[in-house]
Design a protein around this motif. Sequence first.
Motif, PDB file in Angstrom:
ATOM      1  N   MET A  80       0.845  -1.188   0.000  1.00 60.75           N
ATOM      2  CA  MET A  80       0.000   0.000   0.000  1.00 60.75           C
ATOM      3  C   MET A  80       0.885   1.244   0.000  1.00 60.75           C
ATOM      4  SD  MET A  80      -3.156   0.946   2.614  1.00 60.75           S
ATOM      5  CE  MET A  80      -3.960  -0.630   2.305  1.00 60.75           C
ATOM      6  N   THR A  81       0.600   2.179  -0.889  1.00 60.91           N
ATOM      7  CA  THR A  81       1.408   3.389  -0.950  1.00 60.91           C
ATOM      8  C   THR A  81       1.218   4.225   0.309  1.00 60.91           C
ATOM      9  OG1 THR A  81      -0.299   4.735  -1.996  1.00 60.91           O
ATOM     10  CG2 THR A  81       1.116   3.412  -3.460  1.00 60.91           C
ATOM     11  N   GLU A  82       2.139   5.144   0.543  1.00 57.40           N
ATOM     12  CA  GLU A  82       2.022   6.016   1.705  1.00 57.40           C
ATOM     13  C   GLU A  82       0.753   6.866   1.621  1.00 57.40           C
ATOM     14  OE1 GLU A  82       3.738   6.121   4.553  1.00 57.40           O
ATOM     15  OE2 GLU A  82       4.618   4.280   3.748  1.00 57.40           O
ATOM     16  N   ALA A  83       0.427   7.319   0.399  1.00 56.46           N
ATOM     17  CA  ALA A  83      -0.786   8.133   0.235  1.00 56.46           C
ATOM     18  C   ALA A  83      -2.032   7.321   0.572  1.00 56.46           C
ATOM     19  CB  ALA A  83      -0.876   8.670  -1.197  1.00 56.46           C
ATOM     20  N   ASP A  84      -2.073   6.085   0.129  1.00 57.03           N
ATOM     21  CA  ASP A  84      -3.237   5.249   0.421  1.00 57.03           C
ATOM     22  C   ASP A  84      -3.286   4.861   1.894  1.00 57.03           C
ATOM     23  OD1 ASP A  84      -4.276   5.340  -2.111  1.00 57.03           O
ATOM     24  OD2 ASP A  84      -3.351   3.468  -2.781  1.00 57.03           O
ATOM     25  N   ARG A  85      -2.126   4.642   2.485  1.00 60.33           N
ATOM     26  CA  ARG A  85      -2.111   4.335   3.921  1.00 60.33           C
ATOM     27  C   ARG A  85      -2.618   5.538   4.727  1.00 60.33           C
ATOM     28  NH1 ARG A  85       2.294   2.057   3.945  1.00 60.33           N
ATOM     29  NH2 ARG A  85       1.622  -0.093   4.171  1.00 60.33           N
ATOM     30  N   ALA A  86      -2.237   6.730   4.311  1.00 58.06           N
ATOM     31  CA  ALA A  86      -2.727   7.938   4.987  1.00 58.06           C
ATOM     32  C   ALA A  86      -4.234   8.093   4.800  1.00 58.06           C
ATOM     33  CB  ALA A  86      -2.002   9.174   4.450  1.00 58.06           C
ATOM     34  N   ALA A  87      -4.729   7.772   3.596  1.00 56.83           N
ATOM     35  CA  ALA A  87      -6.166   7.845   3.343  1.00 56.83           C
ATOM     36  C   ALA A  87      -6.913   6.845   4.212  1.00 56.83           C
ATOM     37  CB  ALA A  87      -6.453   7.582   1.866  1.00 56.83           C
ATOM     38  N   LEU A  88      -6.345   5.649   4.388  1.00 58.57           N
ATOM     39  CA  LEU A  88      -6.988   4.646   5.232  1.00 58.57           C
ATOM     40  C   LEU A  88      -6.981   5.076   6.691  1.00 58.57           C
ATOM     41  CD1 LEU A  88      -8.330   1.898   5.431  1.00 58.57           C
ATOM     42  CD2 LEU A  88      -6.058   0.862   5.647  1.00 58.57           C
ATOM     43  N   GLN A  89      -5.891   5.669   7.135  1.00 56.88           N
ATOM     44  CA  GLN A  89      -5.824   6.150   8.509  1.00 56.88           C
ATOM     45  C   GLN A  89      -6.890   7.216   8.762  1.00 56.88           C
ATOM     46  OE1 GLN A  89      -3.468   5.198  11.249  1.00 56.88           O
ATOM     47  NE2 GLN A  89      -5.322   6.110  12.121  1.00 56.88           N
ATOM     48  N   ALA A  90      -7.074   8.112   7.797  1.00 59.64           N
ATOM     49  CA  ALA A  90      -8.115   9.138   7.925  1.00 59.64           C
ATOM     50  C   ALA A  90      -9.496   8.491   7.979  1.00 59.64           C
ATOM     51  CB  ALA A  90      -8.031  10.119   6.758  1.00 59.64           C
ATOM     52  N   ALA A  91      -9.702   7.442   7.177  1.00 59.95           N
ATOM     53  CA  ALA A  91     -10.981   6.739   7.197  1.00 59.95           C
ATOM     54  C   ALA A  91     -11.231   6.082   8.551  1.00 59.95           C
ATOM     55  CB  ALA A  91     -11.014   5.685   6.081  1.00 59.95           C
ATOM     56  N   VAL A  92     -10.193   5.497   9.139  1.00 56.84           N
ATOM     57  CA  VAL A  92     -10.319   4.886  10.458  1.00 56.84           C
ATOM     58  C   VAL A  92     -10.750   5.927  11.485  1.00 56.84           C
ATOM     59  CG1 VAL A  92      -9.037   3.816  12.360  1.00 56.84           C
ATOM     60  CG2 VAL A  92      -8.705   3.007  10.015  1.00 56.84           C
ATOM     61  N   GLU A  93     -10.133   7.087  11.450  1.00 59.54           N
ATOM     62  CA  GLU A  93     -10.487   8.146  12.406  1.00 59.54           C
ATOM     63  C   GLU A  93     -11.949   8.532  12.267  1.00 59.54           C
ATOM     64  OE1 GLU A  93      -8.638   9.484  14.852  1.00 59.54           O
ATOM     65  OE2 GLU A  93      -7.152   7.959  14.349  1.00 59.54           O
ATOM     66  N   ILE A  94     -12.428   8.612  11.018  1.00 56.08           N
ATOM     67  CA  ILE A  94     -13.829   8.978  10.777  1.00 56.08           C
ATOM     68  C   ILE A  94     -14.769   7.873  11.249  1.00 56.08           C
ATOM     69  CG2 ILE A  94     -15.548   9.310   8.958  1.00 56.08           C
ATOM     70  CD1 ILE A  94     -13.308  10.715   7.335  1.00 56.08           C
ATOM     71  N   LEU A  95     -14.493   6.653  10.812  1.00 55.26           N
ATOM     72  CA  LEU A  95     -15.448   5.561  10.989  1.00 55.26           C
ATOM     73  C   LEU A  95     -15.467   4.996  12.399  1.00 55.26           C
ATOM     74  CD1 LEU A  95     -14.697   3.821   7.594  1.00 55.26           C
ATOM     75  CD2 LEU A  95     -16.848   4.936   8.206  1.00 55.26           C
ATOM     76  N   GLU A  96     -14.394   5.161  13.143  1.00 56.59           N
ATOM     77  CA  GLU A  96     -14.340   4.603  14.489  1.00 56.59           C
ATOM     78  C   GLU A  96     -14.554   5.635  15.597  1.00 56.59           C
ATOM     79  OE1 GLU A  96     -14.337   1.504  14.987  1.00 56.59           O
ATOM     80  OE2 GLU A  96     -13.708   0.750  13.033  1.00 56.59           O
ATOM     81  N   ARG A  97     -14.300   6.908  15.307  1.00 55.53           N
ATOM     82  CA  ARG A  97     -14.241   7.849  16.428  1.00 55.53           C
ATOM     83  C   ARG A  97     -15.154   9.065  16.302  1.00 55.53           C
ATOM     84  NH1 ARG A  97      -9.253   5.535  15.666  1.00 55.53           N
ATOM     85  NH2 ARG A  97      -8.349   4.584  17.521  1.00 55.53           N
ATOM     86  N   GLU A  98     -15.731   9.292  15.135  1.00 57.90           N
ATOM     87  CA  GLU A  98     -16.592  10.467  15.005  1.00 57.90           C
ATOM     88  C   GLU A  98     -17.975  10.160  15.557  1.00 57.90           C
ATOM     89  OE1 GLU A  98     -16.782  12.649  11.444  1.00 57.90           O
ATOM     90  OE2 GLU A  98     -14.641  13.061  11.399  1.00 57.90           O
ATOM     91  N   SER A  99     -18.500  11.091  16.356  1.00 55.86           N
ATOM     92  CA  SER A  99     -19.753  10.890  17.058  1.00 55.86           C
ATOM     93  C   SER A  99     -20.727  12.023  16.733  1.00 55.86           C
ATOM     94  CB  SER A  99     -19.483  10.850  18.573  1.00 55.86           C
ATOM     95  OG  SER A  99     -20.659  11.099  19.295  1.00 55.86           O
ATOM     96  N   PHE A 100     -21.971  11.655  16.411  1.00 54.83           N
ATOM     97  CA  PHE A 100     -22.979  12.677  16.151  1.00 54.83           C
ATOM     98  C   PHE A 100     -23.318  13.450  17.421  1.00 54.83           C
ATOM     99  CE2 PHE A 100     -27.557  13.854  15.553  1.00 54.83           C
ATOM    100  CZ  PHE A 100     -27.327  14.868  14.635  1.00 54.83           C
TER     101      PHE A 100
END
Length: 263
Positions: A1-21
């Motif tokens: 996985m490229t560094e750019a894609d790994r960074a995109a996945l990390q951002a997705a993890v932050e959104i999907l696991e930790r963002e609360s309405f």
Amino acid sequence: MTEADRAALQAAVEILERESFAERLTTLAGRQIGFAGRMIPTALQEIAASAARRGLASALRVAISSLDRAGPAHDKARLHLRLAAASGAIGGAIGLASLPIELPVSTVIMLRSIADIARREGEDLADPEAALACLQVFALGGHAEEGNILEGGYLAIRGVLAKTVSDAARYMAATAVADETAPVLVRLVALLSTRFGVIVSQKAAAQAAPIIGAFGGAAVNVAFTRHFQSLARGHFTVRRLERAYGREIVYREYARMAGRAAA
């Protein structure tokens, strides 16, 4: 996985696991609204659950009939936010009685926005599975309230939904005119609405607060829409990476980033 894609996945993890309405509501209007979003009477939960089912049924009709007809991907996020604000202003002015009418409108607006995000991430919405992936976003927003990413997180939700979504996609692909009352689609709506109803009840509690009114109702609906737009960006980032690297690799890396061992 490229560094750019790994960074995109990390951002997705932050959104999907930790963002609360609920946290969005607290940021929006202070502790009074945040507290209202958590202390939800049983009667309000029942109203919200019914409205959530109606909203998802409306969204399913759109997913069946027209998501793939909008043409090339365009960023319409601001338009969708303005439409959501208008819908929320009506709900805030009228009060809780408007929820069964206002929520289906809001849900379809959000679905259009989610579909726009999906297209930008390379999804072909003529494919029933991709169209249903847009509906899945509505089930992703209710797990962070407990503060425990180890249970009910994104990968677990995808797993719970997988067979029902797959069955529904096969039905839609095999049927020239899909019937929203077909048992497989009814099961899908019921499964999605269980989680979507959590967020709907928080939204309803916030909009029902005496201090809200039309302006506050619009602001709550904008926050509601932004929340699901954000979840959609995370969800379709993960799906884009799955297409590039394979599900097993992406899930293993996602699980590592989320701080838990891959199952």
